[in-house]
Scaffold this motif. Sequence first.
Motif, PDB file in Angstrom:
ATOM      1  N   ALA A  53       0.830  -1.207   0.000  1.00 23.23           N
ATOM      2  CA  ALA A  53       0.000   0.000   0.000  1.00 23.23           C
ATOM      3  C   ALA A  53       0.865   1.258   0.000  1.00 23.23           C
ATOM      4  O   ALA A  53       0.551   2.255  -0.698  1.00 23.23           O
ATOM      5  CB  ALA A  53      -0.927  -0.025   1.214  1.00 23.23           C
ATOM      6  N   ALA A 122      -5.786  -4.586   6.030  1.00 24.37           N
ATOM      7  CA  ALA A 122      -6.152  -3.525   5.065  1.00 24.37           C
ATOM      8  C   ALA A 122      -5.285  -2.291   5.295  1.00 24.37           C
ATOM      9  O   ALA A 122      -5.057  -1.885   6.431  1.00 24.37           O
ATOM     10  CB  ALA A 122      -7.637  -3.179   5.218  1.00 24.37           C
ATOM     11  N   SER A 123      -4.802  -1.707   4.173  1.00 25.19           N
ATOM     12  CA  SER A 123      -4.015  -0.449   4.219  1.00 25.19           C
ATOM     13  C   SER A 123      -4.670   0.541   3.260  1.00 25.19           C
ATOM     14  O   SER A 123      -5.002   0.182   2.111  1.00 25.19           O
ATOM     15  CB  SER A 123      -2.562  -0.700   3.819  1.00 25.19           C
ATOM     16  OG  SER A 123      -1.957  -1.584   4.737  1.00 25.19           O
ATOM     17  N   PRO A 124      -4.867   1.789   3.688  1.00 22.51           N
ATOM     18  CA  PRO A 124      -5.594   2.753   2.842  1.00 22.51           C
ATOM     19  C   PRO A 124      -4.794   3.167   1.604  1.00 22.51           C
ATOM     20  O   PRO A 124      -3.563   3.224   1.625  1.00 22.51           O
ATOM     21  CB  PRO A 124      -5.814   3.924   3.786  1.00 22.51           C
ATOM     22  CG  PRO A 124      -4.722   3.820   4.788  1.00 22.51           C
ATOM     23  CD  PRO A 124      -4.448   2.353   4.965  1.00 22.51           C
ATOM     24  N   ARG A 131      -8.907   9.341   0.715  1.00 23.11           N
ATOM     25  CA  ARG A 131      -8.919   7.867   0.739  1.00 23.11           C
ATOM     26  C   ARG A 131      -9.981   7.363  -0.228  1.00 23.11           C
ATOM     27  O   ARG A 131     -11.157   7.709  -0.120  1.00 23.11           O
ATOM     28  CB  ARG A 131      -9.225   7.342   2.152  1.00 23.11           C
ATOM     29  CG  ARG A 131      -9.277   5.829   2.242  1.00 23.11           C
ATOM     30  CD  ARG A 131      -9.679   5.414   3.638  1.00 23.11           C
ATOM     31  NE  ARG A 131      -9.806   3.967   3.759  1.00 23.11           N
ATOM     32  CZ  ARG A 131     -10.289   3.332   4.818  1.00 23.11           C
ATOM     33  NH1 ARG A 131     -10.677   4.078   5.865  1.00 23.11           N
ATOM     34  NH2 ARG A 131     -10.373   2.031   4.833  1.00 23.11           N
ATOM     35  N   ASP A 134      -8.852   0.539  -0.137  1.00 28.47           N
ATOM     36  CA  ASP A 134      -7.861  -0.140   0.705  1.00 28.47           C
ATOM     37  C   ASP A 134      -7.235  -1.280  -0.071  1.00 28.47           C
ATOM     38  O   ASP A 134      -7.870  -1.937  -0.916  1.00 28.47           O
ATOM     39  CB  ASP A 134      -8.520  -0.729   1.963  1.00 28.47           C
ATOM     40  CG  ASP A 134      -9.135   0.338   2.844  1.00 28.47           C
ATOM     41  OD1 ASP A 134      -8.409   1.250   3.251  1.00 28.47           O
ATOM     42  OD2 ASP A 134     -10.365   0.236   3.109  1.00 28.47           O
TER      43      ASP A 134
END
Length: 446
Positions: A53, A122-124, A131, A134
């Motif tokens: 991410a 989860a990573s944005p 945003r 994710d």
Amino acid sequence: MWQRLSFRTQLFLPLGASFLAALILAGVLLHIFATDQLAAENEPRRRSTEAIAAALNDTLRTSDNPRRTLDAFVHSLDTSSDIQFRALDAGPAPSPKDGLHKPHGVPQWFIDLLATPDMDAASPVMIDGRRIGDIVFLQDMSADLFEKWIGFLALTSLVAVLMVLTGTIAYVLAGSVLRPLQDLGQGLTRIRRGDYTRPIPVGGPPEIRQGCEEANALAATLAQLSQDNRDLMHRLVSLQDDERRDLARELHDELGPLLFSIRAGTIALVEAAPAAGKFGNSAQSLLQSVEALQQTNRRILDRLRPLYIEELGLSTSVQTLLRTFRNQAPHIILTDTIDADLNAIDGPAAQTMYRLIQEALTNVLRHANASNAHVRATVAGETLAIEISDDGGGLPAGNVFGRGLTGMHERVRALSGSLSLLRVDERTYVRCRLPVETTRDAPSAG
């Protein structure tokens, strides 16, 4: 309550409870440590998702067309890949357990038992500081769950095998201990009842074997003491009979002729005296006293020793005794069943039987207030059976022998017999069993 349970129950209940506790503890440990293990295994994947991410966000910041770059990245992802892009407008993320793939053969209750950690790393993804979705790492936990299920089955099977093995060993050991204990208890019961002939089987652990050997030694000692007691009582009865015989002979041979002589002289005085007058009345009174004294002497002789048993035989002597009772108590209907084989019995057994019937009929006459009575005396093999019954008032207080029957009980015990007093169907029974050795040539009186 616990003390009333059998030994096997007291042994198996703690074993079963311990194995059940082991299973519960295994479930609790599985619930705790499996969750931590799954979370630890997911940590590298979470870090990889964060790194991807971060790289994507850097690329999007430097890209002239971030949206196109993001679409190209999303299209490059394989749908079967663990790494996926979830747009923000796609809705809320599903529950971690909703995304689990149920392994084949793993029951749902086991999956519910595990506290599955949040595996959805989860990573944005940011575009222009906003945003838009994710990067998520979706792990297929089927293999991990199947591994835990196999471990749980192995642990449960091991506990079950140990439980069966331990239970079998405990059952066999309990049987090896209980069997000699039961034999010991049965043997002690026989000893309490006076049966010293059958020894107690010696077996089991050394402590129980020692108890069985001590009980057998006790039985042998009691058997010897019982035999010595019977021999002593038999000697006492024999001595008593000998003393009574000698006393009876003296009364018969010495006092009998004297009384006869006095009676003959008194009759002569009565015949020589005038019919009226003081002298004649005194002679008549003396004659009555002498006759009463002769009757008393005969009764004493009969009580001391019925000499005519040896002369007439036991059966005839008993019939004579019954006729005497009928004459004394005409209001009591007396029936009898007297075996003719009684004449083959002599010695102490004959004396004891005669005196027992005599004593029982005396009690019927004096105390029972009966209207009918029955005397039965039979010989079966080497056993003499005697029974005197009546329809009188019943047993004495406490169902105990009186003085006369107590003496008879001692005589019967001395001859290794049994004497009982009981009440059945409104009748009182005196029952006796005597071991006898019959003979056809009874000795005659000397």
